[in-house]
Motif scaffolding. Structure first.
Motif, PDB file in Angstrom:
ATOM      1  N   LYS A 265       0.267  -1.260   0.300  1.00 13.43           N
ATOM      2  CA  LYS A 265       0.352   0.038   0.858  1.00 13.43           C
ATOM      3  C   LYS A 265       0.656   1.626  -0.005  1.00 13.43           C
ATOM      4  O   LYS A 265       0.756   2.314  -0.680  1.00 13.43           O
ATOM      5  CB  LYS A 265      -1.173  -0.268   1.020  1.00 13.43           C
ATOM      6  CG  LYS A 265      -2.779   0.625   1.430  1.00 13.43           C
ATOM      7  CD  LYS A 265      -2.518   0.264   2.534  1.00 13.43           C
ATOM      8  CE  LYS A 265      -3.744  -0.753   3.454  1.00 13.43           C
ATOM      9  NZ  LYS A 265      -4.552  -0.648   3.808  1.00 13.43           N
ATOM     10  N   SER A 266       1.892   1.710   0.767  1.00 10.66           N
ATOM     11  CA  SER A 266       2.981   2.319   0.974  1.00 10.66           C
ATOM     12  C   SER A 266       3.534   2.626  -0.526  1.00 10.66           C
ATOM     13  O   SER A 266       4.063   3.770  -1.230  1.00 10.66           O
ATOM     14  CB  SER A 266       3.966   2.415   2.170  1.00 10.66           C
ATOM     15  OG  SER A 266       2.903   2.176   3.580  1.00 10.66           O
ATOM     16  N   LYS A 269       1.278   3.882  -2.825  1.00  5.01           N
ATOM     17  CA  LYS A 269       0.975   5.230  -2.766  1.00  5.01           C
ATOM     18  C   LYS A 269       1.943   6.374  -2.841  1.00  5.01           C
ATOM     19  O   LYS A 269       1.923   7.148  -3.381  1.00  5.01           O
ATOM     20  CB  LYS A 269       0.327   5.439  -1.037  1.00  5.01           C
ATOM     21  CG  LYS A 269      -0.134   6.682  -0.887  1.00  5.01           C
ATOM     22  CD  LYS A 269      -0.653   6.325   1.037  1.00  5.01           C
ATOM     23  CE  LYS A 269      -0.854   8.004   0.961  1.00  5.01           C
ATOM     24  NZ  LYS A 269       0.147   8.391   1.777  1.00  5.01           N
ATOM     25  N   GLU A 270       3.548   5.776  -2.452  1.00  2.00           N
ATOM     26  CA  GLU A 270       4.243   6.568  -2.707  1.00  2.00           C
ATOM     27  C   GLU A 270       5.248   6.906  -4.138  1.00  2.00           C
ATOM     28  O   GLU A 270       5.952   7.388  -4.166  1.00  2.00           O
ATOM     29  CB  GLU A 270       5.824   6.107  -1.430  1.00  2.00           C
ATOM     30  CG  GLU A 270       5.335   6.745  -0.208  1.00  2.00           C
ATOM     31  CD  GLU A 270       4.357   8.240   0.033  1.00  2.00           C
ATOM     32  OE1 GLU A 270       5.531   9.313  -0.224  1.00  2.00           O
ATOM     33  OE2 GLU A 270       3.288   8.765   1.012  1.00  2.00           O
ATOM     34  N   ARG A 271       4.544   6.100  -5.063  1.00  2.00           N
ATOM     35  CA  ARG A 271       5.595   5.594  -5.876  1.00  2.00           C
ATOM     36  C   ARG A 271       6.507   4.749  -6.215  1.00  2.00           C
ATOM     37  O   ARG A 271       7.589   5.606  -6.930  1.00  2.00           O
ATOM     38  CB  ARG A 271       4.875   6.634  -7.544  1.00  2.00           C
ATOM     39  CG  ARG A 271       3.479   6.863  -7.277  1.00  2.00           C
ATOM     40  CD  ARG A 271       3.698   8.540  -8.262  1.00  2.00           C
ATOM     41  NE  ARG A 271       2.189   8.802  -8.247  1.00  2.00           N
ATOM     42  CZ  ARG A 271       0.912   8.920  -9.222  1.00  2.00           C
ATOM     43  NH1 ARG A 271       1.614   7.604 -10.144  1.00  2.00           N
ATOM     44  NH2 ARG A 271      -0.280   8.891  -9.389  1.00  2.00           N
ATOM     45  N   TYR A 298       5.204  -1.921  -7.753  1.00  2.00           N
ATOM     46  CA  TYR A 298       5.949  -1.552  -7.453  1.00  2.00           C
ATOM     47  C   TYR A 298       7.199  -2.880  -7.136  1.00  2.00           C
ATOM     48  O   TYR A 298       8.802  -2.180  -7.669  1.00  2.00           O
ATOM     49  CB  TYR A 298       5.923  -1.383  -6.310  1.00  2.00           C
ATOM     50  CG  TYR A 298       4.755  -2.414  -5.046  1.00  2.00           C
ATOM     51  CD1 TYR A 298       6.048  -4.060  -4.536  1.00  2.00           C
ATOM     52  CD2 TYR A 298       3.840  -2.703  -4.986  1.00  2.00           C
ATOM     53  CE1 TYR A 298       5.456  -4.809  -3.882  1.00  2.00           C
ATOM     54  CE2 TYR A 298       3.352  -3.449  -4.563  1.00  2.00           C
ATOM     55  CZ  TYR A 298       4.210  -4.479  -3.986  1.00  2.00           C
ATOM     56  OH  TYR A 298       3.418  -5.411  -3.561  1.00  2.00           O
ATOM     57  N   ARG A 411       7.795   5.462   3.916  1.00  4.33           N
ATOM     58  CA  ARG A 411       7.509   7.342   4.836  1.00  4.33           C
ATOM     59  C   ARG A 411       8.596   8.046   4.621  1.00  4.33           C
ATOM     60  O   ARG A 411       7.973   9.740   4.396  1.00  4.33           O
ATOM     61  CB  ARG A 411       6.767   6.646   6.298  1.00  4.33           C
ATOM     62  CG  ARG A 411       5.731   5.428   5.978  1.00  4.33           C
ATOM     63  CD  ARG A 411       5.386   5.276   7.264  1.00  4.33           C
ATOM     64  NE  ARG A 411       6.127   5.348   8.689  1.00  4.33           N
ATOM     65  CZ  ARG A 411       6.127   4.284   9.769  1.00  4.33           C
ATOM     66  NH1 ARG A 411       4.495   4.680  10.015  1.00  4.33           N
ATOM     67  NH2 ARG A 411       6.983   4.460  10.430  1.00  4.33           N
ATOM     68  N   SER A 415       9.310  12.606  -2.299  1.00  2.61           N
ATOM     69  CA  SER A 415       8.038  12.004  -3.795  1.00  2.61           C
ATOM     70  C   SER A 415       9.138  12.424  -4.835  1.00  2.61           C
ATOM     71  O   SER A 415       9.934  13.250  -4.502  1.00  2.61           O
ATOM     72  CB  SER A 415       6.771  12.136  -3.218  1.00  2.61           C
ATOM     73  OG  SER A 415       6.722  13.016  -2.868  1.00  2.61           O
TER      74      SER A 415
END
Ligand code: AMP
Ligand code: MG
Length: 415
Positions: A265-266, A269-271, A298, A411, A415
């Motif tokens: 998921k992370s 989300k962060e590509r 990913y 995290r 980005s």
């Protein structure tokens, strides 16, 4: 409302099969607000089964048996229940037709003893088996309820969902709503989690918290009983907030979410993209990362570089560093991570090297010693860990730490 589960089968007592039925039933009954106080396991023996059912009926409202409903000589559940309740067994025409249809549809000859399954105790309700042949039974006896379910989990599961749950709901309508919520952590031992949330673990009903340690993971399960759904949710949210304050960075997910799903998921989300170079884990980390649907977004590639030569030739690990520090070393893990990051042109490279055992350990480098390196555009991280356990357990724990390292790193990346 109190229930107990009697699992029937000599193979369960011998340990040749694992009792998954009682686990499933307990989980589902808890969700219905029915307390399960006993799990009994008994072999295919009429007098011991009779005794077990009698004892269970003396202290519980609902007795659920699993197994022993089939056509073979060791299947004795129906006869035992009938004898105990003083009821005759009556050949049921609908069940016998069902059985004939079952075999006809499969172009099979019915086995000689097949009709045994069509004898139902007088006054009992029979439940159609949508997957196999043995029908289930529901019998009201002396103000108590006896439910008999087939042994094979693929027959028991659908029958319980489709017929037994609705029956229990109407028969024992509970005015309470039961809810549970699981908070999943990794990176702390059970004793550490226990210490941090000690006061919360001592809560008394209606809202309680249990601690469950697994390999590389500690879960906290909040259970609450309330008058309605809103009050139950409110109670759970209040406790979850307290737990979050104490365990902040260690929580990776909730309820059914796995660590690899949380990482996926992370990453999405962060590509960010990743690639993995594995030695002692033999592809296990890559396997977990690709267990998540959509992992191609990913996960770019992995190399299982088991031999020194492959580490040198494919990943560009320095041969002299292997000679100097050994293949299981901080330097080699970092070079593996850097090598795979370069090779795959990804945001994050991971390198794992270690000794999974049981052989191959030395005094300086014991079995369970694993180096896990993570290289991103920002920084290089390495963990040196000494795991305990079997070869499989060491591989799993190494993959768990690598996933956790990933989770924490993503995290913080720009980005
Ligand atoms: P039975 O109807 O008792 O002969 O059970 C048939 C098969 O169902 C067994 O051979 C097992 O493979 C499976 N089974 C029976 N009881 C259980 C149980 N409690 N948990 C998981 N599988 C079971
Ligand atoms: Mg059996």
């Amino acid at each position: 409302m109190k229930a107990e589960i009697i699992s029937i089968g000599t193979e369960l007592l011998l340990g040749t099969i694992l009792n998954t039925n009682s686990a499933l039933l307990s989980q589902r009954l808890a969700g219905l607000g029915i307390d399960v106080y006993h799990h009994i396991t008994v072999g295919d023996n009429p007098s011991r089964l009779n005794e077990a059912i009698r004892r269970s009926l003396s202290r519980s409202d609902i007795v659920i048996t699993t197994g022993g409903l089939g056509p073979t000589v060791d299947d004795i559940t129906t006869e035992t229940i009938a004898t105990l309740a003083g009821k005759n067994l009556i050949l049921n025409k609908v069940v016998i037709k069902d059985l004939r249809d079952y075999f006809k549809l499969r172009k099979l000859e019915p086995p000689p003893d097949c009709a045994r399954q069509a004898y139902i105790p007088e006054g009992a309700k029979w439940i159609r088996n949508a997957v196999g042949t043995a029908p289930g039974l529901i019998m009201e006896y002396g103000g108590k309820t006896i439910i008999a379910l087939p042994g094979p989990p693929r027959e028991l599961g659908p029958m319980f969902e489709r017929d037994i749950i609705p029956y229990l709901k109407t028969r024992f309508e509970s005015s309470w709503t039961i809810k549970s919520h699981t908070i999943k952590t990794t990176g702390l031992a059970e004793s550490q989690v226990n210490h941090l949330v000690k006061a919360i673990l001592k809560l008394e009903p209606p809202t309680t918290v249990g601690i469950y340690a697994k390999l590389g993971e500690v879960d906290l399960r909040i259970m609450t009983k309330a008058k309605d759904k809103r009050s139950a949710d409110k109670a759970i949210i209040a406790i979850e907030k307290k737990i979050r304050l104490k365990l902040r960075g260690y929580i990776f997910g909730y309820d059914d979410e796995t660590l690899e799903e949380a990482v996926a998921k992370s990453l999405i989300k962060e590509r960010k993209t990743i690639a993995v170079a594995e030695s002692c884990t033999g592809g296990f980390l890559s396997s977990r990362l690709t267990n998540v649907s959509g992992s191609s977004r990913y996960f770019v590639m992995s190399v299982i570089a088991y031999s020194n030569a492959s580490k040198v030739n494919i990943l560009g690990v320095s041969e002299s560093d292997i000679d100097k520090h050994g293949a299981v070393s901080r330097d080699v893990a970092i070079q593996m991570a850097k090598g795979i990051k370069r090779l795959a042109c990804v945001d994050i490279g991971i390198g794992i090297t270690g000794i999974a055992g049981p052989g191959g350990g030395t005094k300086n480098k014991p079995v369970g010693l694993v180096y896990i390196a993570l290289v991103s555009c920002r920084k290089t991280l390495v963990r040196e860990i000494r795991f305990r356990g079997s070869r499989e357990e060491i591989k799993f724990q190494a993959s768990q730490v690598a996933l956790d390292l990933l989770r924490r790193t993503i995290r913080q990346l720009p980005s």
